[in-house]
Motif scaffolding. Structure first.
Motif, PDB file in Angstrom:
ATOM      1  N   UNK A 118       0.842  -1.204   0.000  1.00 56.83           N
ATOM      2  CA  UNK A 118       0.000   0.000   0.000  1.00 56.83           C
ATOM      3  C   UNK A 118       0.866   1.238   0.000  1.00 56.83           C
ATOM      4  N   UNK A 119       0.586   2.163  -0.886  1.00 61.87           N
ATOM      5  CA  UNK A 119       1.344   3.398  -0.964  1.00 61.87           C
ATOM      6  C   UNK A 119       0.809   4.371   0.074  1.00 61.87           C
ATOM      7  N   UNK A 120       1.634   4.689   1.055  1.00 61.97           N
ATOM      8  CA  UNK A 120       1.199   5.568   2.134  1.00 61.97           C
ATOM      9  C   UNK A 120       1.731   6.986   1.938  1.00 61.97           C
ATOM     10  N   UNK A 121       2.135   7.308   0.725  1.00 68.83           N
ATOM     11  CA  UNK A 121       2.688   8.630   0.461  1.00 68.83           C
ATOM     12  C   UNK A 121       1.576   9.686   0.496  1.00 68.83           C
ATOM     13  N   UNK A 122       1.839  10.854   1.080  1.00 67.45           N
ATOM     14  CA  UNK A 122       0.845  11.933   1.033  1.00 67.45           C
ATOM     15  C   UNK A 122       0.475  12.268  -0.402  1.00 67.45           C
ATOM     16  N   UNK A 123      -0.748  12.683  -0.615  1.00 72.98           N
ATOM     17  CA  UNK A 123      -1.212  12.959  -1.979  1.00 72.98           C
ATOM     18  C   UNK A 123      -0.402  14.058  -2.653  1.00 72.98           C
ATOM     19  N   UNK A 124       0.111  15.006  -1.882  1.00 73.48           N
ATOM     20  CA  UNK A 124       0.927  16.071  -2.456  1.00 73.48           C
ATOM     21  C   UNK A 124       2.391  15.670  -2.612  1.00 73.48           C
ATOM     22  N   UNK A 125       2.734  14.448  -2.235  1.00 69.82           N
ATOM     23  CA  UNK A 125       4.114  13.998  -2.315  1.00 69.82           C
ATOM     24  C   UNK A 125       4.714  14.062  -3.712  1.00 69.82           C
ATOM     25  N   UNK A 126       4.049  13.501  -4.728  1.00 65.20           N
ATOM     26  CA  UNK A 126       4.631  13.561  -6.079  1.00 65.20           C
ATOM     27  C   UNK A 126       4.841  14.987  -6.575  1.00 65.20           C
ATOM     28  N   UNK A 127       3.915  15.873  -6.248  1.00 66.99           N
ATOM     29  CA  UNK A 127       4.056  17.268  -6.678  1.00 66.99           C
ATOM     30  C   UNK A 127       5.220  17.936  -5.956  1.00 66.99           C
ATOM     31  N   UNK A 128       5.358  17.682  -4.654  1.00 66.74           N
ATOM     32  CA  UNK A 128       6.482  18.242  -3.902  1.00 66.74           C
ATOM     33  C   UNK A 128       7.803  17.731  -4.441  1.00 66.74           C
ATOM     34  N   UNK A 129       7.859  16.466  -4.772  1.00 63.85           N
ATOM     35  CA  UNK A 129       9.088  15.874  -5.309  1.00 63.85           C
ATOM     36  C   UNK A 129       9.442  16.483  -6.664  1.00 63.85           C
ATOM     37  N   UNK A 130       8.458  16.628  -7.516  1.00 59.69           N
ATOM     38  CA  UNK A 130       8.693  17.199  -8.842  1.00 59.69           C
ATOM     39  C   UNK A 130       9.145  18.654  -8.742  1.00 59.69           C
ATOM     40  N   UNK A 131       8.469  19.435  -7.918  1.00 59.03           N
ATOM     41  CA  UNK A 131       8.806  20.855  -7.806  1.00 59.03           C
ATOM     42  C   UNK A 131      10.196  21.060  -7.221  1.00 59.03           C
ATOM     43  N   UNK A 132      10.545  20.306  -6.200  1.00 61.22           N
ATOM     44  CA  UNK A 132      11.839  20.496  -5.558  1.00 61.22           C
ATOM     45  C   UNK A 132      12.994  20.082  -6.464  1.00 61.22           C
ATOM     46  N   UNK A 133      12.739  19.140  -7.358  1.00 61.13           N
ATOM     47  CA  UNK A 133      13.802  18.629  -8.228  1.00 61.13           C
ATOM     48  C   UNK A 133      13.814  19.266  -9.609  1.00 61.13           C
ATOM     49  N   UNK A 134      12.845  20.127  -9.898  1.00 61.08           N
ATOM     50  CA  UNK A 134      12.733  20.644 -11.262  1.00 61.08           C
ATOM     51  C   UNK A 134      13.924  21.529 -11.631  1.00 61.08           C
ATOM     52  N   UNK A 135      14.489  21.268 -12.791  1.00 62.76           N
ATOM     53  CA  UNK A 135      15.601  22.062 -13.316  1.00 62.76           C
ATOM     54  C   UNK A 135      15.159  22.669 -14.641  1.00 62.76           C
ATOM     55  N   UNK A 136      15.272  23.967 -14.746  1.00 61.80           N
ATOM     56  CA  UNK A 136      14.880  24.657 -15.973  1.00 61.80           C
ATOM     57  C   UNK A 136      15.993  24.560 -16.998  1.00 61.80           C
ATOM     58  N   UNK A 137      15.626  24.206 -18.219  1.00 68.60           N
ATOM     59  CA  UNK A 137      16.586  24.076 -19.315  1.00 68.60           C
ATOM     60  C   UNK A 137      16.254  25.101 -20.386  1.00 68.60           C
ATOM     61  N   UNK A 138      17.061  26.146 -20.483  1.00 74.14           N
ATOM     62  CA  UNK A 138      16.812  27.206 -21.457  1.00 74.14           C
ATOM     63  C   UNK A 138      17.010  26.735 -22.886  1.00 74.14           C
ATOM     64  N   UNK A 139      17.585  25.564 -23.076  1.00 71.18           N
ATOM     65  CA  UNK A 139      17.755  25.028 -24.431  1.00 71.18           C
ATOM     66  C   UNK A 139      16.459  24.426 -24.970  1.00 71.18           C
ATOM     67  N   UNK A 140      15.477  24.274 -24.098  1.00 69.30           N
ATOM     68  CA  UNK A 140      14.160  23.797 -24.526  1.00 69.30           C
ATOM     69  C   UNK A 140      13.425  24.994 -25.130  1.00 69.30           C
ATOM     70  N   UNK A 141      13.456  25.095 -26.453  1.00 67.79           N
ATOM     71  CA  UNK A 141      12.923  26.272 -27.139  1.00 67.79           C
ATOM     72  C   UNK A 141      11.452  26.510 -26.814  1.00 67.79           C
ATOM     73  N   UNK A 142      10.689  25.453 -26.758  1.00 65.73           N
ATOM     74  CA  UNK A 142       9.249  25.595 -26.507  1.00 65.73           C
ATOM     75  C   UNK A 142       8.997  26.126 -25.098  1.00 65.73           C
ATOM     76  N   UNK A 143       9.701  25.588 -24.119  1.00 60.35           N
ATOM     77  CA  UNK A 143       9.506  26.038 -22.747  1.00 60.35           C
ATOM     78  C   UNK A 143      10.034  27.460 -22.567  1.00 60.35           C
ATOM     79  N   UNK A 144      11.158  27.757 -23.202  1.00 65.53           N
ATOM     80  CA  UNK A 144      11.705  29.113 -23.084  1.00 65.53           C
ATOM     81  C   UNK A 144      10.725  30.134 -23.648  1.00 65.53           C
ATOM     82  N   UNK A 145      10.131  29.832 -24.811  1.00 59.33           N
ATOM     83  CA  UNK A 145       9.169  30.761 -25.416  1.00 59.33           C
ATOM     84  C   UNK A 145       7.930  30.912 -24.547  1.00 59.33           C
ATOM     85  N   UNK A 146       7.480  29.802 -23.948  1.00 59.44           N
ATOM     86  CA  UNK A 146       6.288  29.875 -23.096  1.00 59.44           C
ATOM     87  C   UNK A 146       6.563  30.668 -21.819  1.00 59.44           C
ATOM     88  N   UNK A 147       7.761  30.478 -21.240  1.00 57.66           N
ATOM     89  CA  UNK A 147       8.108  31.235 -20.043  1.00 57.66           C
ATOM     90  C   UNK A 147       8.217  32.720 -20.369  1.00 57.66           C
TER      91      UNK A 147
END
Length: 466
Positions: free
Chosen positions: A1-30
């Motif tokens: 049984x997964x006992x992880x808090x429901x916000x756990x995956x989002x917290x993990x993703x946000x804390x580890x997110x690295x912005x890559x300016x070489x991603x043209x689509x993301x750079x244009x959207x930002x």
């Protein structure tokens, strides 16, 4: 049984997110997102609420490291972020999101920029924090769903968690710290639509302010190693129980590969986003059938139920009220006087021709549209002419992800939005500053933004001469 808090995956993703300016689509959207927010911020310095809000949120006796648009001196982090959040929402020209029915940018960017000034954060860090914060607003707001939006302003509630996620990523909290920050923010999140029930529309921008205040404070609590409620969503006395939410889709809390910043809408009208599709319809009809549009022929506007609840002011007497009046906005557009960035003025609100046309506009719910909300923003406008009816129907709004602004159109839109301020703005420098941030430039500085706006206000005569 997964006992992880429901916000756990989002917290993990946000804390580890690295912005890559070489991603043209993301750079244009930002770049688009940042330009959208900064132009709304500068525009807000020309709004009638600017002096009152800055007086309420800032103290002449308090100093700090952060700037406020249009003001001299420096202010404490939270106070400056609160003020900039409110200022950027005055004209209702900031971004929007369909599924979450929120304005993510005004809760995320003010928090990031204040922390960037205070802690001398680089562009790479700020870019990552912005993307992470917007991801959180959208996912949490969409998880809460339309039932929540019917009572609470999602920008204030989910926005508190978005500001916390952005602040946590900006100051480098790990997964556990980010989860605590989200928990702290969740226990403080609030924002009822009650002000609309009493016509107190001037209070709306305060919701963005409180979300930013909550988010920054939550991240600081977590930074001080004070644990927050990790299960703030699902706990027996958590957010869903408090708001009686039973149909929340858990899939929204599981981040995917493509950041949801790509699903933002850049608004084409300075009014409540619930009206935009109908305004696009009315503008098309006014162009194709100008005489009929401006006549006294009956008009029917069909919308989702939420639009009637949020944008249903029947007799607006101020610009603030007009922004939430579907009948008024449609009537003005059909009369060839649309509520554009420069056109929505007190004179338009009092215009006798528009007021007369408004009496012929019937705004009604279309159940099929209600069923498609909020994944779509459908609208249908019909004019019943003597020679037959003419109508226009839309599924999405201009500026939605399905109909985005390109760079040239975005720069042109920025000029129109900046026309709302009473100060001089270096628009070229603003665009370049946004380019440097989205490109993770090494010479980018958050505080440089505020020097592009002159402290002196233009007179009405000077503004008309431009």
């Amino acid at each position: 049984m997964n006992d992880e808090p429901e916000l756990g995956p989002l917290a993990r993703t946000c804390s580890a997110f690295v912005y890559d300016a070489r991603d043209d689509r993301l750079r244009a959207r930002l770049w688009t997102t940042v330009l959208d927010w900064t132009s709304a911020l500068f525009a807000g310095t020309g709004h009638g609420l600017y002096d009152a809000y800055t007086a309420a949120l800032l103290s002449s006796e308090e100093r700090g490291p952060c700037s406020v648009a249009g003001m001299a001196g420096h202010h404490p982090v939270s106070a400056a972020a609160q003020a900039n959040a409110a200022i950027s929402h005055f004209w209702e020209v900031d971004d929007a999101h369909r599924d979450s029915t929120s304005h993510p940018g005004i809760t995320v960017l003010p928090a990031v920029m204040a922390l960037a000034e205070a802690r001398n954060l680089d562009a790479q860090t700020c870019a990552a924090a912005i993307v992470a914060g917007i991801e959180t607003v959208i996912r949490v707001g969409s998880h809460f769903g339309a039932a929540h939006y019917g009572v609470s302003h999602t920008t204030a509630t989910a926005g508190s968690l978005g500001a916390a996620a952005a602040a946590a990523r900006a100051i480098g909290l790990d997964e556990h710290g980010t989860l605590s920050a989200l928990g702290h923010a969740g226990t403080q999140a609030a924002g009822l639509w009650a002000f609309l029930d009493e016509g107190a529309t001037d209070a709306k921008a305060f919701h963005a302010s409180t979300a930013v205040r909550n988010g920054i404070a939550a991240a600081r609590m977590a930074e001080a190693e004070i644990t927050g409620a990790h299960r703030v969503l699902e706990a027996p006395r958590g957010m869903r129980r408090a708001w009686h939410l039973e149909a929340c889709d858990p899939a929204w809390l599981l981040p995917g590969k493509d950041p949801l910043i790509h699903t933002l809408t850049v608004k084409g009208w300075p009014v409540c986003g619930q009206i935009h599709s109908a305004l696009d319809c009315a503008a098309a009809l006014a162009e194709a059938h100008p005489d009929l549009a401006a006549s006294d022929a009956p008009v029917t506007v069909e919308l989702p139920a939420s639009a009637l609840a949020i944008a249903g002011i029947a007799d607006p007497h101020s610009v603030a009220e007009a922004k939430f009046s579907t009948a008024f906005c449609i009537a003005a557009t059909l009369c060839g006087k649309p509520p554009s960035f420069a056109g929505l003025t007190p004179a338009l609100v009092a215009d006798e021709t528009v007021r007369a046309r408004m009496a012929t506009v019937d705004v009604t719910e279309e159940p099929a549209f209600t069923a498609r909300f909020p994944a779509e923003r459908p609208a249908r406008v019909t004019i019943a002419g003597e020679d037959g009816a003419v109508r226009d129907e839309r599924h999405f709004r201009r500026g939605d992800p399905e109909a985005p602004w390109d760079r040239e159109a975005m720069v042109e839109r920025t000029s129109a939005v900046l026309g709302l301020t009473s100060r001089t703005v270096d628009a070229g420098a603003l665009v370049a500053w946004c380019d440097a941030l989205s490109g993770a430039g090494s010479d980018w500085h958050a505080g440089a933004l505020y020097g592009m706006l002159s402290p002196e206000r233009r007179t009405a005569e000077e503004a008309m001469a431009l």
